[in-house]
Design an enzyme around this catalytic site. Structure first.
Site, PDB file in Angstrom:
ATOM      1  N   CYS A   1      -2.099   8.953   2.148  1.00 46.47           N
ATOM      2  CA  CYS A   1      -1.854   8.546   0.767  1.00 46.47           C
ATOM      3  C   CYS A   1      -2.974   8.965  -0.170  1.00 46.47           C
ATOM      4  O   CYS A   1      -2.767   9.049  -1.378  1.00 46.47           O
ATOM      5  CB  CYS A   1      -1.673   7.031   0.697  1.00 46.47           C
ATOM      6  SG  CYS A   1      -0.237   6.420   1.596  1.00 46.47           S
TER       7      CYS A   1
ATOM      8  N   GLU B   1       0.870  -1.171   0.000  1.00 50.27           N
ATOM      9  CA  GLU B   1       0.000   0.000   0.000  1.00 50.27           C
ATOM     10  C   GLU B   1       0.910   1.225   0.000  1.00 50.27           C
ATOM     11  O   GLU B   1       1.504   1.567   1.027  1.00 50.27           O
ATOM     12  CB  GLU B   1      -0.920  -0.007   1.226  1.00 50.27           C
ATOM     13  CG  GLU B   1      -1.879  -1.181   1.265  1.00 50.27           C
ATOM     14  CD  GLU B   1      -2.871  -1.186   0.116  1.00 50.27           C
ATOM     15  OE1 GLU B   1      -3.156  -0.101  -0.429  1.00 50.27           O
ATOM     16  OE2 GLU B   1      -3.348  -2.275  -0.249  1.00 50.27           O
TER      17      GLU B   1
END
Length: 477
Positions: free
Chosen positions: A285, A249
């Site tokens: 993110c 991720e």
């Protein structure tokens, strides 16, 4: 208050051989506590313990795994303010944001508890031709084995939870390396896990020096590596991971498109974009980094977004009124300040913000940033948002796809056909219609494509990664 020092946890037990890792208050910069650091021998001992625990964890009944996770849910609720305070201090999160992360931690463990007893297989029809007459197939999911987890600083509770809770539900022992910038949250989580009846060796939570991290990545006894962090580091780890499964991720520079038909709800759009851009000081993110606005609405949305950025209250995250806390350290804030100055040097305009005081960077809105500037092409990971206009919806989608990241994208439109077009054409792991790309529920399949990673998080989907299919073929007669 934080404890004076925290142990690491090796094979379910706390150990305090030292207090070598100093943890700072991210607002004041003062050292507030110390955490034990595990050496290479402790890392080896933890991996060996996880290997020994693989059998007992596999045999642990689903209801017993559920009981462990439900215990954690109860204890996290009881310790919610302590956990929020730890996040506030070690990560610099405003208290309101810290409490939100604690709530997500609880949601994640609750969802894992529910999934722990749902696991099963399916019956397969193998009679697809005469030669297979009388054959049936059955599948079951079995734990992949010992797992390795490496987590970042920006969500020290919830990103850890997204690895730990599914591992317990799946029946996988694990070793976890939390960020050395924010280790306290993981230590408290480990303390709660240590209260349960998990088999010995089922978990280890180790802060380590960089030179001792290698086995987390390279040891073949570990069957899965799940890493959340920067793009550069993630792909390097994958290259070193050998045969084990890898889930990454990684980063993004999320875009949000505001279509022409949003004129009646620009206040709502501005509220959501401001939240998505400046929540967590932009250190997410899926923080909103690029906003593409139809030319007919550009001036009106720009005015609203600038006003909302200026209204944020920056300061000490312990203050209940603070809405913008510091970045993780002054070096991170200086790096982003430099990117802003570089973009301005090439013609970009700062509409508001841009100032810095230590690790505090003002909420910043810019326009006219060249597409090849780091501020646009890279992951800013700070409280900065860029505005640009578009005339054609097709052009806007092409602009979203411009670059190497592909985590999530947002789209404000009332046109279902355009929503479906975006879903079909955008090169991202998820398209959020009617909201910003920063939206995430902890049960949804979350993850990216291109440079943003491999695999999916979200409890059910993480469990799938942490298990393998085993087939039984039965011939009747």
């Amino acid at each position: 208050m934080l404890a004076e020092r925290y142990p690491y946890y090796l094979a379910n037990r706390p150990r305090q051989p030292n207090a070598d890792l100093a943890v700072t208050d991210k607002y004041s910069g003062e050292v507030v506590t110390h955490v034990a650091i595990a050496d290479a021998s402790a890392v080896e001992e933890a991996i060996a313990a996880a290997v020994r625990a693989a059998g007992p964890m596999r045999r642990l009944a689903p209801y017993a795994r559920q009981e462990v996770l439900e215990h954690c849910v109860r204890r996290f609720r009881e310790r919610a303010e302590e956990l929020a305070f730890a996040l506030c201090i070690e990560a610099g999160k405003p208290l309101r944001d810290a409490r939100g992360e604690v709530a997500r931690l609880i949601d994640t463990f609750k969802a894992a508890a529910e999934e722990a007893v749902r696991g099963g297989g399916e019956v397969l029809n193998l009679e697809v031709s005469p030669r297979a007459a009388g054959y049936r197939g059955f599948t079951q999911r079995v734990p992949v084995g010992p797992c390795s987890f490496i987590t970042p600083f920006n969500f020290p509770l919830n990103l850890v939870a997204h690895k730990v809770a599914p591992a317990i539900a799946a029946g996988c022992p694990f070793v976890l390396k939390p960020s050395d910038r924010t280790p306290v949250s993981a230590a408290i989580m480990a303390e709660v896990l240590a209260e349960t009846e998990l088999p010995e060796g089922a978990f280890s939570v180790l802060t380590t020096r960089l030179e001792d991290v290698g086995p987390f990545i390279e040891d073949d006894r570990l069957k899965l590596l799940s890493f959340t962090g920067s793009e550069k580091v993630g792909w390097e780890l994958k290259a070193r991971a050998g045969r084990k499964k890898v889930v990454l991720e990684l980063g993004g520079n999320a875009a949000c498109v505001v279509d022409r038909d949003q004129g009646e709800r620009l206040d709502f759009v501005a509220d959501r974009v401001a939240h998505g851009a400046f929540f967590q000081a932009g250190q997410s993110c899926i923080s909103v980094q690029r906003v593409l606005v139809h030319e007919d609405l550009y001036d009106a949305l720009r005015e609203r977004l600038v006003a909302r950025a200026r209204a944020l209250r920056a300061g000490n995250p312990r203050d209940e009124a603070t809405t913008l806390g510091p970045m993780i350290d002054e070096a991170a804030a200086r790096r982003l300040e430099g990117w802003i100055e570089r973009a301005v040097g090439r013609g970009a305009r700062v509409l508001t913000g841009g100032g810095r005081r230590g690790a505090l960077l003002e909420a910043t809105v810019l326009e006219g940033v060249p597409a090849d500037e780091p501020l646009c092409a890279e992951e800013a990971f700070g409280p900065v948002v860029l505005l640009q206009s578009f005339r054609s919806f097709d052009d806007a989608l092409r602009e979203v796809n411009n670059g190497r990241y592909g985590l999530q994208a947002g789209l404000f439109t009332n046109d279902l056909s355009r929503a479906m077009q975006a879903w079909d054409e955008l090169e991202v792991g998820g398209v959020v219609v009617g909201d910003v790309p920063s939206f995430r529920v902890d049960t949804m399949p979350y993850g990216g494509v291109k440079g943003s990673g491999l695999g999916r998080e979200g409890v059910k989907y993480a469990i799938e990664d942490m298990t393998e299919l085993r087939l039984l073929v039965l011939r009747q007669g």
